[in-house]
Design a protein around this motif. Sequence first.
Motif, mmCIF file in Angstrom:
data_model
loop_
_atom_site.group_PDB
_atom_site.id
_atom_site.type_symbol
_atom_site.label_atom_id
_atom_site.label_comp_id
_atom_site.label_asym_id
_atom_site.label_seq_id
_atom_site.Cartn_x
_atom_site.Cartn_y
_atom_site.Cartn_z
ATOM 1 N N VAL A 1 0.831 -1.199 0.000
ATOM 2 C CA VAL A 1 0.000 0.000 0.000
ATOM 3 C C VAL A 1 0.866 1.250 0.000
ATOM 4 O O VAL A 1 0.591 2.206 -0.733
ATOM 5 C CB VAL A 1 -0.965 -0.002 1.211
ATOM 6 C CG1 VAL A 1 -1.743 1.298 1.285
ATOM 7 C CG2 VAL A 1 -1.900 -1.186 1.142
ATOM 8 N N VAL A 2 1.914 1.268 0.777
ATOM 9 C CA VAL A 2 2.789 2.447 0.856
ATOM 10 C C VAL A 2 3.388 2.742 -0.517
ATOM 11 O O VAL A 2 3.389 3.890 -0.972
ATOM 12 C CB VAL A 2 3.899 2.252 1.922
ATOM 13 C CG1 VAL A 2 4.889 3.394 1.898
ATOM 14 C CG2 VAL A 2 3.267 2.106 3.306
ATOM 15 N N GLU A 3 3.861 1.718 -1.202
ATOM 16 C CA GLU A 3 4.424 1.916 -2.542
ATOM 17 C C GLU A 3 3.354 2.375 -3.522
ATOM 18 O O GLU A 3 3.608 3.210 -4.387
ATOM 19 C CB GLU A 3 5.104 0.640 -3.046
ATOM 20 C CG GLU A 3 6.447 0.380 -2.427
ATOM 21 C CD GLU A 3 7.428 1.530 -2.643
ATOM 22 O OE1 GLU A 3 7.540 2.034 -3.771
ATOM 23 O OE2 GLU A 3 8.080 1.926 -1.654
ATOM 24 N N ALA A 4 2.156 1.833 -3.406
ATOM 25 C CA ALA A 4 1.062 2.230 -4.297
ATOM 26 C C ALA A 4 0.720 3.704 -4.107
ATOM 27 O O ALA A 4 0.497 4.428 -5.085
ATOM 28 C CB ALA A 4 -0.156 1.357 -4.048
ATOM 29 N N VAL A 5 0.693 4.157 -2.864
ATOM 30 C CA VAL A 5 0.404 5.567 -2.585
ATOM 31 C C VAL A 5 1.529 6.449 -3.127
ATOM 32 O O VAL A 5 1.273 7.505 -3.723
ATOM 33 C CB VAL A 5 0.174 5.797 -1.078
ATOM 34 C CG1 VAL A 5 0.119 7.271 -0.736
ATOM 35 C CG2 VAL A 5 -1.094 5.082 -0.622
ATOM 36 N N LYS A 6 2.770 6.024 -2.939
ATOM 37 C CA LYS A 6 3.903 6.787 -3.474
ATOM 38 C C LYS A 6 3.796 6.905 -4.988
ATOM 39 O O LYS A 6 4.024 7.975 -5.553
ATOM 40 C CB LYS A 6 5.237 6.110 -3.100
ATOM 41 C CG LYS A 6 5.679 6.322 -1.682
ATOM 42 C CD LYS A 6 7.016 5.630 -1.472
ATOM 43 C CE LYS A 6 7.419 5.599 -0.029
ATOM 44 N NZ LYS A 6 8.663 4.844 0.190
ATOM 45 N N PHE B 1 1.075 6.668 -6.859
ATOM 46 C CA PHE B 1 -0.047 7.562 -7.172
ATOM 47 C C PHE B 1 0.375 9.021 -7.016
ATOM 48 O O PHE B 1 0.123 9.847 -7.893
ATOM 49 C CB PHE B 1 -1.237 7.243 -6.262
ATOM 50 C CG PHE B 1 -2.394 8.190 -6.432
ATOM 51 C CD1 PHE B 1 -3.242 8.096 -7.520
ATOM 52 C CD2 PHE B 1 -2.632 9.187 -5.492
ATOM 53 C CE1 PHE B 1 -4.308 8.970 -7.679
ATOM 54 C CE2 PHE B 1 -3.689 10.072 -5.639
ATOM 55 C CZ PHE B 1 -4.526 9.958 -6.739
ATOM 56 N N ALA B 2 1.032 9.330 -5.909
ATOM 57 C CA ALA B 2 1.460 10.708 -5.649
ATOM 58 C C ALA B 2 2.461 11.185 -6.696
ATOM 59 O O ALA B 2 2.424 12.345 -7.104
ATOM 60 C CB ALA B 2 2.049 10.811 -4.243
ATOM 61 N N SER B 3 3.321 10.300 -7.153
ATOM 62 C CA SER B 3 4.329 10.699 -8.142
ATOM 63 C C SER B 3 3.708 11.026 -9.495
ATOM 64 O O SER B 3 4.296 11.752 -10.288
ATOM 65 C CB SER B 3 5.386 9.601 -8.301
ATOM 66 O OG SER B 3 4.859 8.497 -9.023
#
Length: 95
Positions: free
Chosen positions: A30-35, A37-39
């Motif tokens: 999830v943390v990587e997915a959010v990163k 998305f944010a990028s």
Amino acid sequence: ESSDCEDDSRPLVPTPSHDHRPPVVDSYDVVEAVKHFASQRTADPKEQQKEDKLTEIQIKESQMKQLRSSSKNMHFKPEVRAHYAKICKEIENEV
């Protein structure tokens, strides 16, 4: 005659009190997915905020459409239709 596969003691849908399966282990981070998305969001913070609000409005308008339709569905009990109409109005006020 009952099939060997039938078990009337179990609920049709697993619930926390009846579902004793172990957690599903997957590789989704999830943390990587959010990163990621944010990028992908290159607009400035104000523009992103505006984009998020517009998306939120679109989602709520879609919810209102479904609730409005359900509130007019004569197959539902009057109290259920009234509840859908009430929730629709609440979402409309939010928008």
